[in-house]
Design an enzyme around this catalytic site. Structure first.
Site, PDB file in Angstrom:
ATOM      1  N   CYS A 112      -6.480 -12.479  -3.889  1.00 11.89           N
ATOM      2  CA  CYS A 112      -5.585 -11.622  -4.663  1.00 11.89           C
ATOM      3  C   CYS A 112      -5.237 -12.199  -6.029  1.00 11.89           C
ATOM      4  CB  CYS A 112      -4.315 -11.351  -3.864  1.00 11.89           C
ATOM      5  SG  CYS A 112      -4.648 -10.654  -2.223  1.00 11.89           S
ATOM      6  N   HIS A 249       0.729  -9.020  -8.447  1.00 14.22           N
ATOM      7  CA  HIS A 249      -0.094  -8.527  -7.353  1.00 14.22           C
ATOM      8  C   HIS A 249       0.747  -7.647  -6.437  1.00 14.22           C
ATOM      9  CE1 HIS A 249      -2.606  -8.193  -3.912  1.00 14.22           C
ATOM     10  NE2 HIS A 249      -1.928  -9.069  -3.197  1.00 14.22           N
ATOM     11  N   ASN A 279      -2.170  -2.772  -0.719  1.00 16.58           N
ATOM     12  CA  ASN A 279      -2.648  -4.041  -1.276  1.00 16.58           C
ATOM     13  C   ASN A 279      -4.152  -3.929  -1.499  1.00 16.58           C
ATOM     14  OD1 ASN A 279      -3.607  -6.655  -1.654  1.00 16.58           O
ATOM     15  ND2 ASN A 279      -2.234  -7.571  -0.131  1.00 16.58           N
TER      16      ASN A 279
END
Length: 324
Positions: A112, A249, A279
């Site tokens: 990420c 993020h 996500n």
């Protein structure tokens, strides 16, 4: 001196939408359970598009918007943990699809944090003076890495891609940078293991799907990411008031809430879209950036200071303060 600047942004997500209620029909969960814990209401899931297909859509948009010819692109970096294959790279497929025959291309695996790591590397490539134009794309099809019987992880992730075009500039736009890895904590978030399978190997069961120590990752994000952002601002003499927007993020709304308090930056400066996308790992920050430009929140006129911060598997975390 030569510097880099973000001149174009773009994003793309698959058409298929999967809501929390859709997930509740295939596993023991509910919209209320998911949304209250994560801030996620829906996500896009690919039916037949691979990671490279998503990245190619972004690359095509960047080229069209810029007016550049494909052979003017010097490099393509794709940040991903869900490539089509280990070989060839996803970036190589993008290079071929857009006919960027002069570009070298490679993938970066930093989970990420991948987009931030790749953007930092691309900035150095252009600053070297050897390259003028480059693409940095975060692209993921995390749906193929998810255990769809595990509600602790299956509800979190989505598919998508976002990216930027970097061009050489006489003005400095990447104002500050910090990148970190702590491999000692790598087992907190794992996926995509492979097994030794030669006639000479002793078999070992591989963990193919995403497995996460949720509490450990939550604590890591609050503690380590907040600390690194505060250190970055102090070292670069950039204050919280100088920051126009924070693009972190998109893992969990509660993480954003706590980091905002930790670094004492108004929560309204933290943009978010995890409610609609979940996500998307390396794609989350560039998708968020692209949407912010579409909405007019970020203008791409070089007058705003933006904090970009990624964190995830590795463990990895990194932040850039960029003038956009």
């Amino acid at each position: 001196m030569i510097f880099s600047k973000i001149s174009q942004v773009a994003h793309y997500v698959p058409q298929q939408l999967v809501t929390n209620n859709d997930l509740a029909s295939i596993m023991d969960t509910s919209h209320e359970w998911i949304f209250s814990r994560t801030g996620i209401a829906e996500r896009h899931i690919s039916r037949d598009e691979m990671t490279s297909d998503l990245a190619i859509q972004v690359a095509d948009q960047l080229l069209t918007q810029s007016g550049l010819k494909a052979d003017a692109i010097d490099f393509i970096i794709v940040a991903t943990i869900s490539p089509d294959a280990t070989m060839p790279s996803t970036a190589a497929k993008v290079q071929a699809a857009i006919a960027a025959t002069s570009a070298f291309a490679f993938d970066m695996t930093a989970a990420c944090s991948g987009f931030v790591f790749a953007l930092a590397m691309a900035d150095k490539l252009i600053a070297s003076g050897a390259y003028q134009n480059g693409m940095v794309i975060g692209a993921e099809t995390l749906s193929k890495l998810v255990n769809w019987q595990d509600r602790a992880t299956a509800v979190l992730f989505g598919d998508g891609a976002g990216g930027v075009l970097l061009e050489a500039s006489k003005d400095k736009h990447v104002l500050a940078e910090t990148l970190h890895t702590d491999g000692a904590r790598c087992q907190s978030l794992i996926s995509g293991e492979t097994s030794l399978s030669s006639p000479y190997s002793i078999g070992k069961k591989a963990i193919a799907t995403i497995q996460m120590d949720g509490r450990a990752i939550f604590d890591f994000a609050i503690r380590d990411v907040s600390k690194s952002i505060l250190t970055l601002m102090a070292q670069s003499d950039i204050t919280k008031d100088d920051i126009d927007y924070c693009l972190l993020h998109q893992a969990n709304r509660r993480i954003l809430d706590k980091i905002a308090r930790k670094i004492d930056v108004p929560r309204e400066k933290f943009l978010e879209n995890m409610m609609r996308y979940g996500n998307t790992s390396a794609a989350s920050i560039p998708i968020l950036l692209s949407e912010a430009v579409q909405k007019g929140q970020i203008r791409l006129d070089g007058t705003q200071k933006i904090l970009l911060s990624g964190f995830g598997g590795g463990l990895t975390w990194g932040s850039l303060i960029v003038k956009i």
